[in-house]
Design an enzyme around this catalytic site. Structure first.
Site, PDB file in Angstrom:
ATOM      1  N   GLU A 184      13.846  39.078  17.319  1.00  0.00           N
ATOM      2  CA  GLU A 184      14.544  38.590  16.075  1.00  0.00           C
ATOM      3  C   GLU A 184      15.788  39.079  15.775  1.00  0.00           C
ATOM      4  O   GLU A 184      16.054  40.129  15.875  1.00  0.00           O
ATOM      5  CB  GLU A 184      13.446  38.694  14.801  1.00  0.00           C
ATOM      6  CG  GLU A 184      14.209  37.843  13.611  1.00  0.00           C
ATOM      7  CD  GLU A 184      13.388  38.120  12.231  1.00  0.00           C
ATOM      8  OE1 GLU A 184      13.135  37.331  11.554  1.00  0.00           O
ATOM      9  OE2 GLU A 184      12.612  39.250  12.244  1.00  0.00           O
TER      10      GLU A 184
ATOM     11  N   LYS B  15      15.024  42.817   3.937  1.00  0.00           N
ATOM     12  CA  LYS B  15      15.571  42.488   5.625  1.00  0.00           C
ATOM     13  C   LYS B  15      16.876  41.551   5.372  1.00  0.00           C
ATOM     14  O   LYS B  15      17.667  41.735   6.062  1.00  0.00           O
ATOM     15  CB  LYS B  15      14.289  41.973   6.245  1.00  0.00           C
ATOM     16  CG  LYS B  15      14.873  41.657   7.670  1.00  0.00           C
ATOM     17  CD  LYS B  15      13.521  41.178   8.493  1.00  0.00           C
ATOM     18  CE  LYS B  15      13.194  39.885   8.430  1.00  0.00           C
ATOM     19  NZ  LYS B  15      12.044  39.219   9.245  1.00  0.00           N
TER      20      LYS B  15
ATOM     21  N   ARG C 297       0.721  -1.349   0.029  1.00  0.00           N
ATOM     22  CA  ARG C 297      -0.049  -0.061   0.053  1.00  0.00           C
ATOM     23  C   ARG C 297       0.683   1.246   0.144  1.00  0.00           C
ATOM     24  O   ARG C 297       0.498   2.302  -0.248  1.00  0.00           O
ATOM     25  CB  ARG C 297      -0.986   0.067   1.266  1.00  0.00           C
ATOM     26  CG  ARG C 297      -1.863  -1.256   1.331  1.00  0.00           C
ATOM     27  CD  ARG C 297      -2.596  -1.192   2.644  1.00  0.00           C
ATOM     28  NE  ARG C 297      -1.461  -1.424   3.515  1.00  0.00           N
ATOM     29  CZ  ARG C 297      -1.661  -1.311   4.985  1.00  0.00           C
ATOM     30  NH1 ARG C 297      -2.778  -0.913   5.499  1.00  0.00           N
ATOM     31  NH2 ARG C 297      -0.774  -1.563   5.777  1.00  0.00           N
TER      32      ARG C 297
ATOM     33  N   ARG D 208      15.711  32.343   1.903  1.00  0.00           N
ATOM     34  CA  ARG D 208      15.164  32.834   3.413  1.00  0.00           C
ATOM     35  C   ARG D 208      15.791  32.637   4.404  1.00  0.00           C
ATOM     36  O   ARG D 208      16.346  31.661   4.784  1.00  0.00           O
ATOM     37  CB  ARG D 208      13.741  32.105   3.626  1.00  0.00           C
ATOM     38  CG  ARG D 208      12.596  32.451   2.379  1.00  0.00           C
ATOM     39  CD  ARG D 208      11.287  31.686   2.542  1.00  0.00           C
ATOM     40  NE  ARG D 208      10.562  31.548   1.717  1.00  0.00           N
ATOM     41  CZ  ARG D 208       9.446  32.633   1.596  1.00  0.00           C
ATOM     42  NH1 ARG D 208       9.445  33.397   2.419  1.00  0.00           N
ATOM     43  NH2 ARG D 208       8.519  32.698   0.494  1.00  0.00           N
TER      44      ARG D 208
ATOM     45  N   GLN E  40       3.311  26.941  17.871  1.00  0.00           N
ATOM     46  CA  GLN E  40       3.170  27.568  16.503  1.00  0.00           C
ATOM     47  C   GLN E  40       3.590  26.786  15.589  1.00  0.00           C
ATOM     48  O   GLN E  40       4.478  26.061  15.201  1.00  0.00           O
ATOM     49  CB  GLN E  40       3.751  28.988  16.388  1.00  0.00           C
ATOM     50  CG  GLN E  40       3.360  29.660  15.381  1.00  0.00           C
ATOM     51  CD  GLN E  40       4.004  31.373  15.827  1.00  0.00           C
ATOM     52  OE1 GLN E  40       3.708  32.093  16.704  1.00  0.00           O
ATOM     53  NE2 GLN E  40       4.881  31.797  14.790  1.00  0.00           N
TER      54      GLN E  40
ATOM     55  N   TYR F 178       7.085  24.469   9.184  1.00  0.00           N
ATOM     56  CA  TYR F 178       7.897  24.796  10.378  1.00  0.00           C
ATOM     57  C   TYR F 178       7.048  24.525  11.818  1.00  0.00           C
ATOM     58  O   TYR F 178       5.776  25.102  11.729  1.00  0.00           O
ATOM     59  CB  TYR F 178       8.164  26.487  10.583  1.00  0.00           C
ATOM     60  CG  TYR F 178       8.921  26.878   9.468  1.00  0.00           C
ATOM     61  CD1 TYR F 178      10.293  26.973   9.466  1.00  0.00           C
ATOM     62  CD2 TYR F 178       8.590  27.230   8.237  1.00  0.00           C
ATOM     63  CE1 TYR F 178      11.344  27.381   8.382  1.00  0.00           C
ATOM     64  CE2 TYR F 178       9.362  27.657   7.105  1.00  0.00           C
ATOM     65  CZ  TYR F 178      10.775  27.780   7.379  1.00  0.00           C
ATOM     66  OH  TYR F 178      11.470  28.064   6.182  1.00  0.00           O
TER      67      TYR F 178
ATOM     68  N   HIS G 247      17.812  33.479  10.177  1.00  0.00           N
ATOM     69  CA  HIS G 247      17.032  34.052  11.350  1.00  0.00           C
ATOM     70  C   HIS G 247      17.081  33.123  12.708  1.00  0.00           C
ATOM     71  O   HIS G 247      17.331  32.140  12.584  1.00  0.00           O
ATOM     72  CB  HIS G 247      15.655  34.217  11.145  1.00  0.00           C
ATOM     73  CG  HIS G 247      15.492  34.837   9.927  1.00  0.00           C
ATOM     74  ND1 HIS G 247      14.279  34.547   8.987  1.00  0.00           N
ATOM     75  CD2 HIS G 247      15.883  35.884   9.118  1.00  0.00           C
ATOM     76  CE1 HIS G 247      14.235  35.310   7.962  1.00  0.00           C
ATOM     77  NE2 HIS G 247      15.328  36.433   7.967  1.00  0.00           N
TER      78      HIS G 247
ATOM     79  N   LYS H  64      12.949  24.992  16.649  1.00  0.00           N
ATOM     80  CA  LYS H  64      11.990  24.773  15.378  1.00  0.00           C
ATOM     81  C   LYS H  64      12.355  23.202  14.846  1.00  0.00           C
ATOM     82  O   LYS H  64      13.281  22.567  15.129  1.00  0.00           O
ATOM     83  CB  LYS H  64      12.582  25.572  14.270  1.00  0.00           C
ATOM     84  CG  LYS H  64      12.233  27.175  14.434  1.00  0.00           C
ATOM     85  CD  LYS H  64      12.720  27.881  13.412  1.00  0.00           C
ATOM     86  CE  LYS H  64      12.904  29.447  13.811  1.00  0.00           C
ATOM     87  NZ  LYS H  64      13.292  30.261  12.607  1.00  0.00           N
TER      88      LYS H  64
END
Length: 181
Positions: free
Chosen positions: A143, A167, A23, A59, A46, A132, A62, A72
């Site tokens: 940040e 940024k 399957r 990206r 979150q 995330y 950070h 994360k």
């Protein structure tokens, strides 16, 4: 689940241990008890998704500082991406080092990013989506970030950057004596 240690202290690439039959397969993607054994925080508060339309999009890089530091867990749910994790923890034996890994919808690899580590991503296929999970809420005041081309880190990306935010172009040069500026 299969946990592969990376070159960054406390960072794992996490793969599904597939139970396959005619399957398809079944596999766990989160196991709090197994995470705890490895020091991976998993009280996620979150969940976010990023969609990148163009191959070469970048990206990051950070992270958030206290009192809003967060861990994360990142997974590619469509397409393919190259993830970078930088150890920003001054007391860590791998402080200032980075680790890169390709994640894709096909390889099912997830990466945990502990508190105090920064992450960035370069998209390797058009129309790629990343999921995330975070243990903290986003706080613009907490940040911080570093440039992808900061000479301190000597990051090697697989592709030329085609798109990047204003940024992410504007982060100040990294100062290892004061990494949280």
């Amino acid at each position: 689940m299969i946990y592969e240690k990376t070159s960054i202290n406390g960072v794992y690439n996490i793969s599904i241990e597939k139970k396959e039959d005619d399957r398809g397969f079944f596999g766990r993607i989160i196991d709090v008890k197994e995470f705890e054994k490895r020091g991976i925080k998993s009280q996620y508060v979150q969940s976010s998704i990023s969609k990148s339309l163009k191959k070469g999009t970048f990206r990051g890089i950070h992270f958030q500082i206290n009192p809003n530091a967060e861990s994360k867990l990142i997974r590619c749910i469509r397409g393919k991406a190259y993830t970078i994790i930088i150890d920003m923890r001054p007391t860590s034996p791998t402080f200032g080092k980075y680790d890169g890994c390709e994640i894709s919808a096909d390889n099912y690899i997830m990466r945990n990013i502990p508190e105090g580590c920064a992450n960035g991503t370069q998209i390797l296929e058009d129309d790629s989506d990343l999921l995330y999970l975070t243990t903290g809420h986003y706080s613009p005041r907490s940040e911080r970030g570093v440039k992808w081309n900061d000479p301190f880190f000597q990051i090697k990306l697989p592709l030329k950057i085609t798109q990047i935010s204003k940024k992410d172009k504007s982060w100040k040069p990294f100062n290892p004596k004061n990494p949280f500026v």
